[in-house]
Design a protein around this motif. Structure first.
Motif, PDB file in Angstrom:
ATOM      1  N   ILE A 163     -43.397 -20.644 -16.737  1.00  0.00           N
ATOM      2  CA  ILE A 163     -42.122 -20.978 -17.387  1.00  0.00           C
ATOM      3  C   ILE A 163     -40.956 -20.561 -16.492  1.00  0.00           C
ATOM      4  O   ILE A 163     -40.020 -21.332 -16.261  1.00  0.00           O
ATOM      5  CB  ILE A 163     -42.016 -20.275 -18.758  1.00  0.00           C
ATOM      6  CG1 ILE A 163     -43.083 -20.810 -19.708  1.00  0.00           C
ATOM      7  CG2 ILE A 163     -40.617 -20.457 -19.360  1.00  0.00           C
ATOM      8  CD1 ILE A 163     -43.258 -19.971 -20.954  1.00  0.00           C
ATOM      9  N   GLU A 197     -40.978 -23.887 -23.009  1.00  0.00           N
ATOM     10  CA  GLU A 197     -41.646 -22.620 -23.316  1.00  0.00           C
ATOM     11  C   GLU A 197     -42.678 -22.808 -24.415  1.00  0.00           C
ATOM     12  O   GLU A 197     -43.789 -22.271 -24.341  1.00  0.00           O
ATOM     13  CB  GLU A 197     -40.624 -21.566 -23.735  1.00  0.00           C
ATOM     14  CG  GLU A 197     -41.258 -20.226 -24.057  1.00  0.00           C
ATOM     15  CD  GLU A 197     -40.237 -19.144 -24.377  1.00  0.00           C
ATOM     16  OE1 GLU A 197     -40.653 -18.012 -24.658  1.00  0.00           O
ATOM     17  OE2 GLU A 197     -39.026 -19.436 -24.342  1.00  0.00           O
ATOM     18  N   ASP A 215     -35.175 -29.381 -21.971  1.00  0.00           N
ATOM     19  CA  ASP A 215     -35.056 -28.409 -23.060  1.00  0.00           C
ATOM     20  C   ASP A 215     -35.926 -27.194 -22.743  1.00  0.00           C
ATOM     21  O   ASP A 215     -37.152 -27.242 -22.847  1.00  0.00           O
ATOM     22  CB  ASP A 215     -35.497 -29.066 -24.369  1.00  0.00           C
ATOM     23  CG  ASP A 215     -35.283 -28.178 -25.590  1.00  0.00           C
ATOM     24  OD1 ASP A 215     -35.234 -26.938 -25.434  1.00  0.00           O
ATOM     25  OD2 ASP A 215     -35.194 -28.722 -26.708  1.00  0.00           O
ATOM     26  N   ARG A 216     -35.295 -26.092 -22.364  1.00  0.00           N
ATOM     27  CA  ARG A 216     -36.029 -24.887 -21.968  1.00  0.00           C
ATOM     28  C   ARG A 216     -36.887 -24.359 -23.112  1.00  0.00           C
ATOM     29  O   ARG A 216     -38.022 -23.918 -22.890  1.00  0.00           O
ATOM     30  CB  ARG A 216     -35.031 -23.827 -21.503  1.00  0.00           C
ATOM     31  CG  ARG A 216     -35.664 -22.704 -20.677  1.00  0.00           C
ATOM     32  CD  ARG A 216     -36.115 -21.542 -21.499  1.00  0.00           C
ATOM     33  NE  ARG A 216     -36.667 -20.465 -20.672  1.00  0.00           N
ATOM     34  CZ  ARG A 216     -37.382 -19.464 -21.140  1.00  0.00           C
ATOM     35  NH1 ARG A 216     -37.632 -19.377 -22.426  1.00  0.00           N
ATOM     36  NH2 ARG A 216     -37.845 -18.529 -20.334  1.00  0.00           N
ATOM     37  N   ASN A 217     -36.377 -24.398 -24.327  1.00  0.00           N
ATOM     38  CA  ASN A 217     -37.134 -23.893 -25.471  1.00  0.00           C
ATOM     39  C   ASN A 217     -38.399 -24.718 -25.707  1.00  0.00           C
ATOM     40  O   ASN A 217     -39.456 -24.176 -26.039  1.00  0.00           O
ATOM     41  CB  ASN A 217     -36.264 -23.888 -26.725  1.00  0.00           C
ATOM     42  CG  ASN A 217     -35.172 -22.843 -26.664  1.00  0.00           C
ATOM     43  OD1 ASN A 217     -35.330 -21.803 -26.029  1.00  0.00           O
ATOM     44  ND2 ASN A 217     -34.047 -23.118 -27.308  1.00  0.00           N
ATOM     45  N   ILE A 269     -36.186 -26.420 -11.687  1.00  0.00           N
ATOM     46  CA  ILE A 269     -35.985 -27.663 -12.424  1.00  0.00           C
ATOM     47  C   ILE A 269     -35.086 -28.652 -11.684  1.00  0.00           C
ATOM     48  O   ILE A 269     -35.313 -29.866 -11.725  1.00  0.00           O
ATOM     49  CB  ILE A 269     -35.447 -27.381 -13.845  1.00  0.00           C
ATOM     50  CG1 ILE A 269     -35.708 -28.579 -14.756  1.00  0.00           C
ATOM     51  CG2 ILE A 269     -33.987 -27.002 -13.834  1.00  0.00           C
ATOM     52  CD1 ILE A 269     -37.152 -28.823 -15.050  1.00  0.00           C
ATOM     53  N   GLU A 303     -38.490 -23.314 -14.738  1.00  0.00           N
ATOM     54  CA  GLU A 303     -37.083 -23.209 -15.120  1.00  0.00           C
ATOM     55  C   GLU A 303     -36.194 -23.041 -13.892  1.00  0.00           C
ATOM     56  O   GLU A 303     -35.119 -23.643 -13.797  1.00  0.00           O
ATOM     57  CB  GLU A 303     -36.902 -22.019 -16.072  1.00  0.00           C
ATOM     58  CG  GLU A 303     -35.481 -21.865 -16.594  1.00  0.00           C
ATOM     59  CD  GLU A 303     -35.342 -20.672 -17.527  1.00  0.00           C
ATOM     60  OE1 GLU A 303     -34.370 -20.646 -18.298  1.00  0.00           O
ATOM     61  OE2 GLU A 303     -36.200 -19.767 -17.479  1.00  0.00           O
TER      62      GLU A 303
END
Length: 256
Positions: free
Chosen positions: A153, A183, A178-180, A160, A157
Motif C-alpha cells: 500500500i 487499502e 482512491d487511497r482508501n 501512483i 501510494e
C-alpha cells in the motif's frame, strides 16, 4: 554482473530504480519481515500487465528475452479462486527454466509467495521474494502477510504518479484514484459487497466454482437443469457478468 542501466530507461523498474530503492529502504521491509525483494504486478482488465520491482537487473534480463518468463507466480488462471499462492515447481520450457535458474543462482531471487488482490478495475499480484530458498513458505506467509500488505500500500501510494504516467488510459480507475479503496482491496483481499442473491443462487455459485456443469448442479440440488440455468442467468444479471468464469471470479472478489 554490471549492467549499463542507461540503455534500459524504457523499463519502469529501471527508470525509477532509485526511487524504488529509497522507498524500500525507508519502509525497512527486510528488517520487519526478512523479505529481501518484491515485485508488484498490476493486471488490467484488457489482460495487460504492468510490473514494478526492486530488481532492475532481473527486469532487464526479463525484457531482453521478450518477457518469456510468464510463469506461475503471475499466472491468473492458476490463481483463480485463491487469495494467495505458494509457488510450486512448474514444467517450464527451456527458456523459462534457464531464466529461473539465472534468477536464483546469479541474482539470488527466490519466489516465496504471491498475494492476489482483486478489484473490478484490475488485479494486483504482489510477489514476495527472499535471497535464498525458504523451506517454510506457508509459515512465512502467515507471519509476514500483514506487513507485506502494508508495504505494498505504501509503495503503490508513493508510486501512483509514475504508475498513472505509464498507464494513462487507466488514470480514471477508481482503485488507483482512491487511497482508501486501494487499502481495502489489498488489506482484505476481497471486496465485500452486499449482493441480493438468494440462498439457492449462492448454493449454485459454490457448485460453479468447483466446476460443476448445470446438469450436475441440478442433480446435486435436486432441481431441474432448466431451473439451474435460470439461476445462472439471474446470477449473471445481479453480478454484472457475461460468463460463468466471470461469475466465479466475482464470487471470490465479493467473498460470496
Amino acid at each position: 554482473m554490471n549492467i549499463d542501466f542507461s540503455k534500459y530507461e524504457h523499463i519502469d523498474t529501471v527508470r525509477h530504480r532509485e526511487k524504488i530503492k529509497r522507498l524500500f529502504t525507508e519502509y525497512a521491509l527486510i528488517e520487519k519481515t526478512g523479505i529481501t525483494n518484491f515485485c508488484i504486478c498490476i493486471c488490467f482488465r484488457d489482460n495487460r500487465k504492468y510490473y514494478l520491482s526492486n530488481m532492475p537487473d532481473w527486469a532487464v534480463l526479463w525484457h531482453q528475452v521478450g518477457g518469456s518468463r510468464s510463469d506461475e507466480v503471475f499466472d491468473l488462471e492458476l490463481m483463480k479462486h485463491k487469495n494467495y499462492f505458494i509457488p510450486r515447481k512448474s514444467d517450464y520450457d527451456m527458456v523459462q527454466n534457464s531464466l529461473v535458474l539465472k534468477e536464483e543462482n546469479e541474482y539470488g531471487y527466490f519466489d516465496t509467495y504471491s498475494l492476489i488482490r482483486r478489484h473490478v478495475d484490475c488485479t494486483f499480484i504482489l510477489l514476495a521474494l527472499h535471497n535464498k530458498r525458504m523451506d517454510n513458505m506457508e509459515d512465512i506467509y502467515v507471519d509476514t502477510r500483514n506487513e507485506f500488505e502494508n508495504f505494498c500500500i505504501y509503495f503503490i501510494e508513493n508510486m501512483i504518479s509514475e504508475i498513472m504516467q505509464s498507464n494513462r488510459e487507466y488514470r480514471v480507475l477508481q482503485v488507483l484514484c482512491d487511497r482508501n479503496l486501494l487499502e481495502k482491496v489489498i488489506k482484505h483481499g476481497t471486496i465485500k459487497k452486499i449482493v441480493n442473491l438468494t440462498e439457492r443462487e449462492r448454493e449454485c455459485i459454490k457448485l460453479l466454482i468447483i466446476n460443476y456443469v448445470p446438469k450436475t448442479i441440478a442433480r446435486t440440488m435436486g432441481i431441474s437443469e432448466k431451473t439451474v440455468r435460470n439461476y445462472i442467468d439471474a446470477i449473471k444479471d445481479k453480478l454484472g457478468c457475461v460468463s460463468i468464469g466471470d461469475v466465479c471470479e466475482k464470487a471470490v472478489q465479493y467473498d460470496l
